[in-house]
Motif scaffolding. Structure first.
Motif, PDB file in Angstrom:
ATOM      1  N   UNK A  55     -92.253 -48.087   9.200  1.00 29.13           N
ATOM      2  CA  UNK A  55     -91.642 -47.199   8.227  1.00 29.13           C
ATOM      3  C   UNK A  55     -92.560 -45.993   8.132  1.00 29.13           C
ATOM      4  N   UNK A  56     -92.053 -44.817   8.448  1.00 29.55           N
ATOM      5  CA  UNK A  56     -92.905 -43.632   8.486  1.00 29.55           C
ATOM      6  C   UNK A  56     -93.661 -43.450   7.177  1.00 29.55           C
ATOM      7  N   UNK A  57     -92.980 -43.648   6.029  1.00 21.16           N
ATOM      8  CA  UNK A  57     -93.619 -43.411   4.738  1.00 21.16           C
ATOM      9  C   UNK A  57     -94.723 -44.412   4.432  1.00 21.16           C
ATOM     10  N   UNK A  58     -94.748 -45.545   5.143  1.00 19.43           N
ATOM     11  CA  UNK A  58     -95.758 -46.562   4.891  1.00 19.43           C
ATOM     12  C   UNK A  58     -96.920 -46.487   5.874  1.00 19.43           C
TER      13      UNK A  58
ATOM     14  N   UNK B 126     -87.961 -36.885   8.806  1.00 15.68           N
ATOM     15  CA  UNK B 126     -86.996 -37.970   8.641  1.00 15.68           C
ATOM     16  C   UNK B 126     -86.279 -37.788   7.318  1.00 15.68           C
ATOM     17  N   UNK B 127     -85.213 -38.575   7.142  1.00 16.29           N
ATOM     18  CA  UNK B 127     -84.461 -38.487   5.896  1.00 16.29           C
ATOM     19  C   UNK B 127     -85.318 -38.933   4.722  1.00 16.29           C
TER      20      UNK B 127
ATOM     21  N   UNK C 280    -101.880 -54.777  11.300  1.00 15.89           N
ATOM     22  CA  UNK C 280    -102.477 -55.398  10.120  1.00 15.89           C
ATOM     23  C   UNK C 280    -101.482 -55.491   8.974  1.00 15.89           C
ATOM     24  N   UNK C 281    -100.614 -54.493   8.840  1.00 15.66           N
ATOM     25  CA  UNK C 281     -99.607 -54.486   7.781  1.00 15.66           C
ATOM     26  C   UNK C 281     -98.224 -54.837   8.325  1.00 15.66           C
ATOM     27  N   UNK C 282     -98.180 -55.379   9.535  1.00 15.46           N
ATOM     28  CA  UNK C 282     -96.907 -55.690  10.173  1.00 15.46           C
ATOM     29  C   UNK C 282     -96.368 -54.538  10.997  1.00 15.46           C
ATOM     30  N   UNK C 283     -96.955 -53.350  10.840  1.00 23.47           N
ATOM     31  CA  UNK C 283     -96.476 -52.178  11.556  1.00 23.47           C
ATOM     32  C   UNK C 283     -97.273 -51.955  12.841  1.00 23.47           C
TER      33      UNK C 283
ATOM     34  N   UNK D  34     -89.150 -54.995   9.713  1.00 23.21           N
ATOM     35  CA  UNK D  34     -89.378 -53.552   9.784  1.00 23.21           C
ATOM     36  C   UNK D  34     -88.468 -52.940  10.826  1.00 23.21           C
ATOM     37  N   UNK D  35     -88.020 -51.703  10.604  1.00 21.95           N
ATOM     38  CA  UNK D  35     -87.147 -51.076  11.597  1.00 21.95           C
ATOM     39  C   UNK D  35     -87.893 -50.754  12.882  1.00 21.95           C
ATOM     40  N   UNK D  36     -87.203 -50.897  13.998  1.00 18.02           N
ATOM     41  CA  UNK D  36     -87.746 -50.488  15.291  1.00 18.02           C
ATOM     42  C   UNK D  36     -87.326 -49.039  15.528  1.00 18.02           C
ATOM     43  N   UNK D  37     -88.298 -48.169  15.759  1.00 16.12           N
ATOM     44  CA  UNK D  37     -87.988 -46.756  15.936  1.00 16.12           C
ATOM     45  C   UNK D  37     -88.647 -46.215  17.200  1.00 16.12           C
TER      46      UNK D  37
END
Length: 357
Positions: free
Chosen positions: A202-205, A297-298, A160-163, A43-46
């Motif tokens: 991921x913002x959308x997730x 975000x984009x 829980x979902x990796x985020x 996952x991206x680090x933001x």
């Protein structure tokens, strides 16, 4: 980059337990700076910086959503919205930024670290240079900033979902100047709200609904903020989670109940809130003032993309408390919208009624 020590960018301190606030409820001074990434590397680090402020006398709003991504290039995306009267502009720039223990940002806007303490001494310089307008503001915190990781455990994604999303926020004041290109320099003085987030996500997730945010500096100089938002880790049939807090110079306490009503236009109308120490506050709309939108975000389009994105619209209004004292209030709506609008649809034409599930 490695996490700098607090003394490299600040003379402040996060040790405030002697003032009655649990130390674990407060962010570290250095949490304003970029962090060393941890967690699921798929996952991206933001790192995110959101700021919104308004000057009622100028009828001017300025807001920013800036993301710094440790594993993306270019690494910095900055979206700025500025509105004054009938003038408004939203500009986005994604480039590699300049980030160290003194500043973060790119050519569109930057934050300079002046003093990091997450109380009323927390201070940043916020500079923006858009095609149509520029600004140079001093941001100062108003009382304490809560660390949601410990004050409101489980509100945001916790892994829980990796985020993982670490979050702190603060009511702020803003003083400085703004100038439309070709126009005079204007003195800016106002208030607003900001948050600071970091983690693997991921913002959308993370969210499957929009959100509502409410905040103000009250006539007695205390502040509050509440957010209604649902993480993907909480199923939709569950009640909407609401978390909030109230703070003055010596106190930070969570919200335990209340109501919040909005107009059909999404402008705030009425609230009543109760906090864990028994403190109660209430307010009613006198008149709306200004509003401005900014992109979060984009949009990511493609078969594997989540197919939705978020934008935010900030509303400000004048409210009145039960004693008849007026004060400015900030609220935000987060809007979720589809990106690939026609994906999975059926084009309906003559003689072809819509399919039913």
């Amino acid at each position: 980059m490695s996490t700098p020590t607090a003394t490299s960018a600040t003379t402040g301190t996060a040790t405030v337990s002697s003032r009655g606030v649990p130390a674990e409820w407060l962010p570290r001074p250095e949490d304003e700076l970029l962090h060393k990434p941890f967690g699921d590397e798929s996952l991206p680090w933001k790192e995110t910086f959101f700021i919104t402020v308004r000057d009622d006398a100028l009828n001017a709003n300025i807001n920013m959503h800036m993301t710094v991504s440790a594993n993306r290039s270019p690494n910095t995306r900055c979206a700025i919205g500025v509105a004054q009267g009938n003038k408004s502009v939203i500009q986005v720039l994604r480039t590699d930024g300049t980030h160290n223990d003194r500043q973060v940002g790119n050519e569109l806007a930057r934050l300079e670290m002046v003093n990091l303490s997450w109380d009323s001494n927390h201070e940043l310089r916020w500079v923006g240079s858009l095609d149509e307008v520029e600004f140079d503001l001093t941001l100062k915190g108003k009382h304490f900033a809560p660390l949601w990781d410990t004050m409101f455990r489980g509100y945001y994604a916790t892994g829980e979902s990796g985020q993982v999303y670490c979050h702190t926020e603060q009511v702020v004041t803003a003083n400085g100047t703004m100038r439309w290109r070709g126009g005079p320099e204007l003195a800016f003085s106002g208030f607003g709200w900001r948050d600071r987030g970091w983690g693997r996500r991921k913002t959308q997730l993370m969210w499957n609904t929009g959100w509502d945010l409410l905040s103000a500096i009250l006539p007695d100089d205390s502040v509050f903020s509440v957010i209604a938002l649902r993480s993907h880790e909480l199923p939709e049939p569950a009640p909407m989670p609401v978390a909030g807090w109230w703070s003055d110079a010596h106190t930070l306490v969570p919200c335990v109940g209340g109501v919040y009503h909005k107009e059909a236009t999404a402008c705030p109308k009425h609230y009543e809130l109760e906090f864990s120490n028994g403190h109660r506050i209430a307010g009613d709309l006198v008149r709306p003032t200004g509003r401005v939108a900014v992109a979060m975000q984009e949009a990511e389009v493609g078969p594997e993309a989540p197919n939705w994105a978020a934008t935010m619209q900030d509303y400000y209004a004048i409210f009145v408390d039960p004693e008849g004292r007026e004060f400015p209030l900030f609220t935000q709506n987060g809007y979720i919208h589809k990106v690939d609008v026609f994906r999975g649809t059926q084009f309906v034409h003559a003689g072809s009624p819509p399919r039913r599930a």
